[in-house]
Design a protein around this motif. Structure first.
Motif, PDB file in Angstrom:
ATOM      1  N   THR A 117       0.828  -1.203   0.000  1.00 52.31           N
ATOM      2  CA  THR A 117       0.000   0.000   0.000  1.00 52.31           C
ATOM      3  C   THR A 117       0.868   1.260   0.000  1.00 52.31           C
ATOM      4  N   VAL A 118       1.963   1.231   0.743  1.00 55.23           N
ATOM      5  CA  VAL A 118       2.895   2.370   0.752  1.00 55.23           C
ATOM      6  C   VAL A 118       3.507   2.551  -0.640  1.00 55.23           C
ATOM      7  N   ALA A 161       0.897   4.265  -2.616  1.00 55.66           N
ATOM      8  CA  ALA A 161       0.777   5.667  -2.187  1.00 55.66           C
ATOM      9  C   ALA A 161       1.972   6.487  -2.639  1.00 55.66           C
ATOM     10  N   GLY A 213      -2.271   6.096   1.727  1.00 51.70           N
ATOM     11  CA  GLY A 213      -2.177   4.696   2.142  1.00 51.70           C
ATOM     12  C   GLY A 213      -3.357   4.262   2.988  1.00 51.70           C
ATOM     13  N   ILE A 254       1.668   1.483   7.821  1.00 52.19           N
ATOM     14  CA  ILE A 254       1.571   2.494   6.758  1.00 52.19           C
ATOM     15  C   ILE A 254       2.040   3.851   7.279  1.00 52.19           C
TER      16      ILE A 254
END
Length: 999
Positions: free
Chosen positions: A238-239, A242, A267, A523
């Motif tokens: 997810t990072v 992002a 994120g 995150i």
């Protein structure tokens, strides 16, 4: 043995699985043997059957027996439970009367179709009158495993860090990093493939596969670590997503807050959306994965097309010059930069990109055929993703230089003076930014190099979105499903709440929420290069455990470890485990120690708690094999007096152990962690009547011993009388050198009122023990040993393990009392050994040991020196005093006397015919001195040991055939009467069990 003639079968009627081909015999009932059916009658083997069984027509005649059926082998709970539809051994072997209380259950339709399954339990229709249960979603090997694994492997590292790793390590070492990672994952994939073909696979993924095959100890620790690693992997991917969105916003000067906080905001929003997709169910999640896969494939094609398109001036300013041999040569060797600029530093960042191999196995419950899908899909995914990594690193390393300014003003004519670097040969001067280390582009500086090289940049951005989101989604699904199965097994405390499932697929919604919370926490770090090494250690630790578990199962020859996957090798598994551990320490030694510490803690917790699960694991098989090996090895070891066969090995006649808890506690105290203790029970009565009782009660008695923390075995025999049963136990108990050498039993308090035959049998048991060269230990307590009259739980054998435990004196702290040993005769030292071992235990450790030795006064000093120093010697007089206590002894034997008036032996034998326990006048007179000795000894015991914690005294021996059983019991009664402490009458077998030499 002749074989049945089998007609040639159509291919459709043969089922091939691995090394086995199952062919169905058709037409046997109505064909070849059909004409014999009427002649054989309508009965089932002419046998009276129980009401729970019906005849079936097999091989042309009616029989209770059934043909092999798939569903009969679906039971994994225990070997004692008969398969559904299969008759019991009693129904086949015995003549049984119909049982009207049991409903008649017809043989299943599957049996009539030659035993092959038609539908699994998941496909069975609902009950009549109810709406049919909707079938859960099931996936094949491509959609369920290969695509899922490829998407999980093609993550954020592929697009955003592989070009940067190629610039740092060079093409050669980047390939080495890739191949090292793939070696670990491939070996782990082979191990997982072996585990998945080791039996029927249910939901729970990696945890279920390992725990059911290799045991809860290893499965629990792997499951917990793997679930946590997947939860952190959600944050990593997810990072990465992002970070890409942040870069796009930065290019258009549209940052929300600042570069770091934008990653956190994007994120958290992203993982929230992914959580919603996961909660929508596996069907929606699978559709999303297919979409992501198509996007990634298009982005790959777009990238490869971009590498052959001539570079524009804008791309050249950013370092892209299409395929150039000089660029390939320069990028072939490493150029380390920054804090991560080392081989293992880059390995720790890259390795998470290879860890998606278990994404398919983690949804094992959602696969149509996990045993086929997991091996095939996992290995194919590893192969194709490895090819993509190698191709991508080689192609981008041949097209893009390490440093570029991105400024169109840096173009120069070829051969211009003052220009340094490889780009000068292509008409670009990046010397200034290289010297000032301010270059923004090039492989070493620009994470979006793939997007820059591609034919159409937005497609690469879409690929990054697809790879990161698909990997994050796969991890978000995997972690809760593994954790849910772990929670349902309740191996660890406080996690059962997360085991509840919802919907037709049993979705772990609570687990999704927990994974979401963990992911959000990581995150917030907002730094991809910091999160990746954390995951690397946990994944490497999981892979090491998986490979070691498979190796362990193989070398222990576990009966439950029979994988059909032909490419599995135990030595490859060992190599994979070793490499994984070595790499863990080479990456970050302190993180490796933390990870291993967590594993050891989780493993130790399960070993200590011993959860109530029985999965036929390799750990159980290993324990059995080790015990068997050591037991066989003991047969080659010569006995030594110091070991006394590794300590006193006791056969304790407890009856049901919960009936005589004091006797169990006494022996368990000095044998615990030292020697063998076997609780023997004789079931008296007809074998047919008592055998079911024996089978029913054995497990309950064992559980009772375990709950009481007594390390002992339980064994029972069925016999016509007590003595013959004890003889069976004495002769058959034990294994090899691990055989009892001491018989322990309670004192018969009711010997005066019991039947004469039971008295004769009791004393006969003592004689039998001596005949078999056993030592003897007889225990008497003032309040008695048998507590069965005050117990009700024994009526329910299932309650034995859970009943309230009776407390005895041997469970209490004894304080500063004394253990008094009356070593009257040299029996080899057993009278001294048992109290000494008892005194070494914590509860008895404060007791002072006193040894009383009989003998002549003038030899007392010599005997003090001969015995060991620690216990002080306290002599007592050797002369026997006559007292009024003799009258009490005479009253004991009076009911058993013949009063024959000293007749000759023949006349006495005639009078005593059928009554061997009777005592003649001559026997009374001949044994007068020995009788008076017991009287005198009792007086001494009352004088010296009234307040002792325990009295141990040498057991007198009555000569077999010369001392009637009633006279012998009168001696024991007189010797031990009126004493408050427990009295232990001990007699060795006249062989040394002690020595004061060191060899």
């Amino acid at each position: 043995m002749a074989e049945l003639p089998v007609p040639e079968l159509p291919a459709a009627l043969s089922h091939c699985s691995g090394r086995f081909t199952i062919s169905t015999l058709l037409g046997m009932e109505e064909g070849r043997w059909g004409h014999c059916a009427a002649a054989e009658g309508t009965g089932c083997d002419s046998t009276h059957l129980s009401g729970s069984t019906l005849c079936s027509r097999t091989f042309g005649y009616n029989t209770v027996d059934v043909v092999p059926a798939y569903e009969h082998y679906a039971n994994s709970k225990g070997v004692d439970e008969a398969g559904k539809g299969r008759p019991s051994l009693a129904e086949l072997h015995s003549i049984l009367k119909p049982d009207p209380s049991q409903p008649r259950t017809p043989v299943s339709d599957r049996q009539q179709s030659n035993g092959l399954p038609e539908a699994g339990p998941e496909e069975a229709a609902g009950e009549p009158g109810r709406a049919p249960v909707p079938e859960p979603v099931r996936f094949g090997w491509v959609k369920g495993v290969m695509i899922r694994c490829m998407l999980n492997i093609w993550g954020v590292i592929l697009y955003l860090r592989l070009p940067w790793i190629t610039a740092q390590a060079g093409i050669a070492l980047t390939w080495l990093i890739i191949l090292m990672s793939v070696t670990v994952t491939t070996i782990t994939g082979l191990s997982i493939s072996a585990i998945s073909t080791n039996g029927k696979v249910k939901s729970g993924g990696t945890y279920f596969l390992i725990s059911r095959s290799l045991g809860p100890e290893l499965g629990g620790s792997i499951g917990l670590i793997f679930a946590f690693a997947n939860a952190v992997a959600v944050a990593m991917h997810t990072v990465g997503f992002a970070e890409t969105v942040r870069d796009l916003l930065q290019e258009h000067n549209s940052l929300i807050v600042d570069p770091t906080n934008d990653i956190r905001i994007i994120g958290v929003v992203t993982v929230t959306v992914l959580l919603g997709i996961s909660l929508a169910g596996m069907e929606w999640e699978a559709k999303a994965q297919i979409l992501f896969f198509l996007v990634i494939m298009v982005s790959f094609i777009n990238y490869l097309v971009g590498t052959v398109i001539p570079a524009t001036a804008e791309k050249q300013a950013k370092g892209f010059f299409s395929y150039q041999a000089k660029i390939f040569a320069q990028n072939f060797v490493p150029n380390w930069r920054g804090p991560e600029g080392s081989f293992f530093g880059l390995f720790s960042i890259f390795f998470p990109s290879a860890t998606g191999i278990l994404a398919g196995a983690n949804i094992s419950g959602d696969l149509k055929d996990p045993a086929v899908a997991i091996p095939k899909g996992t290995l194919m995914a590893i192969f194709w993703t490895t090819m993509s990594y190698l191709v991508l690193s080689a192609t981008i390393g041949a097209c893009v230089v390490r440093d570029a300014s991105g400024s169109l003003n840096d173009s120069v004519a070829l051969g211009s003076p003052g220009c340094e670097g490889l780009a000068c040969g292509f008409g670009w001067n990046f010397t200034t930014c290289i010297q000032q280390q301010s270059c923004r582009y090039g492989l070493s500086n620009y994470y979006q190099s793939m997007s820059m090289v591609s034919g159409f940049g937005p497609l690469i951005t879409a690929g990054i979105f697809g790879a990161t989101l698909s990997s994050a989604l796969a991890c978000l699904v995997s972690a809760p499903k593994v954790f849910q199965c772990l929670c349902r097994d309740q191996l660890y405390p406080l996690i059962g709440f997360f085991g509840k499932g919802y919907g037709r697929n049993g979705e772990p919604i609570r687990g999704y929420v927990l994974t979401y919370i963990i992911a959000v926490g990581f995150i917030l770090i907002a730094e991809l290069n910091a999160i990746a090494p954390i995951i690397s250690n946990f994944f490497l630790c999981s892979y090491a455990l998986i490979n070691f578990s498979c190796f362990h199962a193989s070398i222990t020859n576990s009966p439950g470890w029979r994988p059909s996957f032909q490419y599995y090798s135990k030595w490859a598994a060992l190599f994979g485990a070793t490499v994984s551990v070595v790499i863990m320490f080479l990456l970050t030694w302190w993180a490796a120690l933390i990870a291993l510490g967590i594993v050891i803690f989780l493993l130790g917790y399960v070993l200590y708690k011993k959860p109530d699960v029985n999965w036929g694991s390799s750990m159980q098989a290993s324990s059995y094999n080790m015990a068997l090996s050591y037991s066989v090895g003991l047969s080659e070891v010569d006995e030594h007096v110091k070991n006394y066969r590794q300590g006193p090995q006791c056969l304790v006649l407890t009856g049901p152990p919960n009936f005589r808890p004091a006797l169990v506690d006494f022996v368990g105290t000095f044998t615990k962690n030292l020697s063998l203790m076997l609780c023997g029970n004789v079931l008296i009565g007809p074998r047919k009547q008592k055998m079911p009782e024996s089978q029913l009660m054995a497990d309950g008695h064992t559980k009772w011993l375990v709950k009481r923390k007594i390390k002992a075995f339980y064994a029972d025999v069925v016999a016509e009388d007590l003595r013959s049963g004890v003889q069976m136990l004495i002769q058959a108990a034990g294994l090899g050198k691990m055989r009892p050498n001491i018989l322990v039993l309670g004192y018969k308090r009711n010997w005066q009122t019991a039947s004469p035959q039971s008295l004769e049998d009791y004393v006969g048991i003592l004689h039998d023990a001596f005949d078999f060269k056993y030592g003897m230990c007889l225990m008497r307590m003032k309040e008695g040993l048998n507590v069965s009259r005050v117990m009700q739980a024994h009526a329910d054998p299932t309650a034995l393990g859970s009943e309230q435990q009776a407390r005895t004196i041997f469970q209490n702290e004894q304080g500063k009392k004394t253990i008094d040993i009356y070593w009257l005769f040299d029996d080899g030292g057993l009278t001294l050994l048992i109290p000494y071992l008892l005194g070494r235990k914590k509860r008895w450790g404060k007791c002072k040991i006193r040894v009383f030795v009989g003998g002549q006064i003038n030899r007392m000093d010599e005997e003090r020196k001969a015995t060991s120093k620690p216990p002080p010697l306290a002599p007592f007089p050797g002369t026997v005093c006559f007292s009024c206590s003799i009258k009490r002894f005479d009253s004991l034997i009076a009911p058993f006397r013949l009063n024959d008036g000293f007749k000759d032996e023949a006349a006495v034998s005639e009078l005593r015919q059928g009554c061997p326990w009777k005592i003649s006048d001559e026997e009374v007179e001949k044994n007068r001195a020995k009788s008076l000795r017991q009287v005198r000894l009792n007086e001494i015991l009352l004088d010296y040991s009234r307040d002792a914690a325990l009295i141990a005294i040498t057991l007198p021996i009555g000569r077999k055939g010369r001392c009637p059983s009633s006279l012998y019991m009168a001696w024991l009664e007189t010797l031990s009467q009126d004493l408050r402490p427990p009295v232990v009458l001990t007699r060795g077998n006249q062989e040394n069990v002690l020595t004061f030499y060191c060899q």
